[in-house]
Motif scaffolding. Structure first.
Motif, mmCIF file in Angstrom:
data_model
loop_
_atom_site.group_PDB
_atom_site.id
_atom_site.type_symbol
_atom_site.label_atom_id
_atom_site.label_comp_id
_atom_site.label_asym_id
_atom_site.label_seq_id
_atom_site.Cartn_x
_atom_site.Cartn_y
_atom_site.Cartn_z
ATOM 1 N N GLY A 104 -24.909 -12.240 -8.053
ATOM 2 C CA GLY A 104 -26.194 -12.851 -8.419
ATOM 3 C C GLY A 104 -26.028 -14.067 -9.316
ATOM 4 N N LEU A 105 -24.921 -14.780 -9.173
ATOM 5 C CA LEU A 105 -24.644 -15.946 -10.025
ATOM 6 C C LEU A 105 -24.817 -17.232 -9.235
ATOM 7 C CD1 LEU A 105 -21.349 -14.660 -11.714
ATOM 8 C CD2 LEU A 105 -23.673 -14.555 -12.648
ATOM 9 N N GLN A 106 -25.114 -18.312 -9.969
ATOM 10 C CA GLN A 106 -25.231 -19.606 -9.316
ATOM 11 C C GLN A 106 -24.399 -20.654 -10.031
ATOM 12 O OE1 GLN A 106 -29.436 -19.973 -9.185
ATOM 13 N NE2 GLN A 106 -29.518 -19.447 -7.008
ATOM 14 N N LEU A 107 -23.991 -21.688 -9.276
ATOM 15 C CA LEU A 107 -23.281 -22.804 -9.891
ATOM 16 C C LEU A 107 -24.304 -23.772 -10.465
ATOM 17 C CD1 LEU A 107 -20.664 -23.647 -7.112
ATOM 18 C CD2 LEU A 107 -20.185 -22.649 -9.366
ATOM 19 N N ASP A 108 -24.029 -24.297 -11.656
ATOM 20 C CA ASP A 108 -24.923 -25.321 -12.224
ATOM 21 C C ASP A 108 -24.596 -26.688 -11.644
ATOM 22 O OD1 ASP A 108 -26.509 -23.935 -14.517
ATOM 23 O OD2 ASP A 108 -24.478 -23.132 -14.600
ATOM 24 N N ALA A 109 -23.325 -26.948 -11.432
ATOM 25 C CA ALA A 109 -22.945 -28.235 -10.850
ATOM 26 C C ALA A 109 -21.523 -28.223 -10.317
ATOM 27 C CB ALA A 109 -23.061 -29.348 -11.900
ATOM 28 N N ILE A 162 -16.061 -32.203 -0.863
ATOM 29 C CA ILE A 162 -17.038 -33.122 -1.449
ATOM 30 C C ILE A 162 -18.273 -33.155 -0.547
ATOM 31 C CG2 ILE A 162 -17.433 -35.575 -1.987
ATOM 32 C CD1 ILE A 162 -14.393 -35.600 -2.821
ATOM 33 N N ASP A 163 -17.997 -33.186 0.747
ATOM 34 C CA ASP A 163 -19.073 -33.170 1.725
ATOM 35 C C ASP A 163 -19.794 -31.813 1.748
ATOM 36 O OD1 ASP A 163 -20.071 -35.076 3.472
ATOM 37 O OD2 ASP A 163 -19.473 -33.813 5.186
ATOM 38 N N TYR A 164 -19.007 -30.759 1.646
ATOM 39 C CA TYR A 164 -19.541 -29.387 1.661
ATOM 40 C C TYR A 164 -20.562 -29.197 0.528
ATOM 41 C CZ TYR A 164 -19.264 -24.209 1.314
ATOM 42 O OH TYR A 164 -19.543 -22.862 1.252
ATOM 43 N N TYR A 165 -20.193 -29.597 -0.693
ATOM 44 C CA TYR A 165 -21.107 -29.432 -1.822
ATOM 45 C C TYR A 165 -22.190 -30.507 -1.823
ATOM 46 C CZ TYR A 165 -18.082 -25.753 -3.577
ATOM 47 O OH TYR A 165 -17.372 -24.590 -3.699
ATOM 48 N N GLY A 166 -21.866 -31.661 -1.233
ATOM 49 C CA GLY A 166 -22.879 -32.710 -1.113
ATOM 50 C C GLY A 166 -24.051 -32.214 -0.276
#
Ligand code: ADP
Length: 203
Positions: A104-109, A162-166
């Motif tokens: 249940g965690l999320q990335l901030d950036a 980079i594309d994946y997270y973009g």
């Protein structure tokens, strides 16, 4: 706060990660450091990773994913972490998504340190010379031939992230060629509550 720093070898991920640790009270999770510790300790993972790392190749995904899965579950990682050197492949990124979702965690950036490869090679050569001058052991994989291979590995296996997270909309970019304090300031702007909504690389 949970972050990923993306960028090729020598981009300054480790330096910036350490600053984020002191500023935000989070832990730095560097798979490179953890693997080097495993090699030093002669653990089963270390024995498996040693030759691969010396050749500048990537340790199998399942090995690093298991390390990270274990590490983000530990008490000190509860208040947050900055991942430095992980994920490095598409399957690692997907495994991380799954690990976080299960908890249940999320990335901030996800923050990309953009750098010029030619300058990078010079930077690492300087790092090697300084390390040797201090009488410390130079990393086996910082030898010029191996280093070129590490940069190739980054370009083919890691840069696609980079594309994946973009596409996910979590990616921010900063100029990694700027002086260290300026890179830190750019990260601060991205991570301050006011900066969170501002345009990519803005400020
Ligand atoms: P750098 O970012 O300077 O290349 P690291 O310290 O992050 O170096 O990693 C050193 C080596 O450890 C890599 O070249 C690779 O062999 C191994 N390694 C570290 N992280 C990973 C990972 N996420 N997946 C596979 N191998 C890894």
């Amino acid at each position: 706060m949970r972050l990923i720093l993306l960028g090729p070898p020598g981009a300054g991920k480790g330096t910036q990660a350490q600053r984020l640790v002191s500023k935000h009270g989070i832990v730095q999770l560097s798979t490179g450091d953890m693997l080097r510790a495993a090699v030093k300790a002669g653990s089963p993972v270390g024995l498996r990773a040693k030759a691969i790392m010396e050749r500048g190749e990537l340790v199998p995904d399942e090995v690093v994913v298991a390390i990270i899965a274990d590490r983000i579950g530990q008490a000190d990682a509860k208040s947050g972490f900055v991942l430095d050197g992980f994920p490095r492949t598409g399957p690692q990124a997907e495994a991380l998504d799954k690990l976080l979702a299960e908890r249940g965690l999320q990335l901030d950036a996800v923050i990309e340190l953009k750098v010029d490869e030619g300058i990078l090679l010079k930077r690492i050569e300087t790092r090697v010379a300084e390390t040797a001058a201090r009488g410390e052991t130079v990393r086996a994989d910082d030898k010029p031939e191996v280093l070129k291979g590490r940069l190739d590995t980054y370009r083919t296996q890691t840069a696609p992230l980079i594309d994946y997270y973009g596409k996910k909309g979590t990616l921010k970019s900063v100029d990694g060629m700027a002086p260290i304090d300026e890179v830190t300031a750019a990260l601060d702007r991205i991570l301050s509550p006011a900066g969170a909504g501002s345009p990519k690389g803005g400020g």
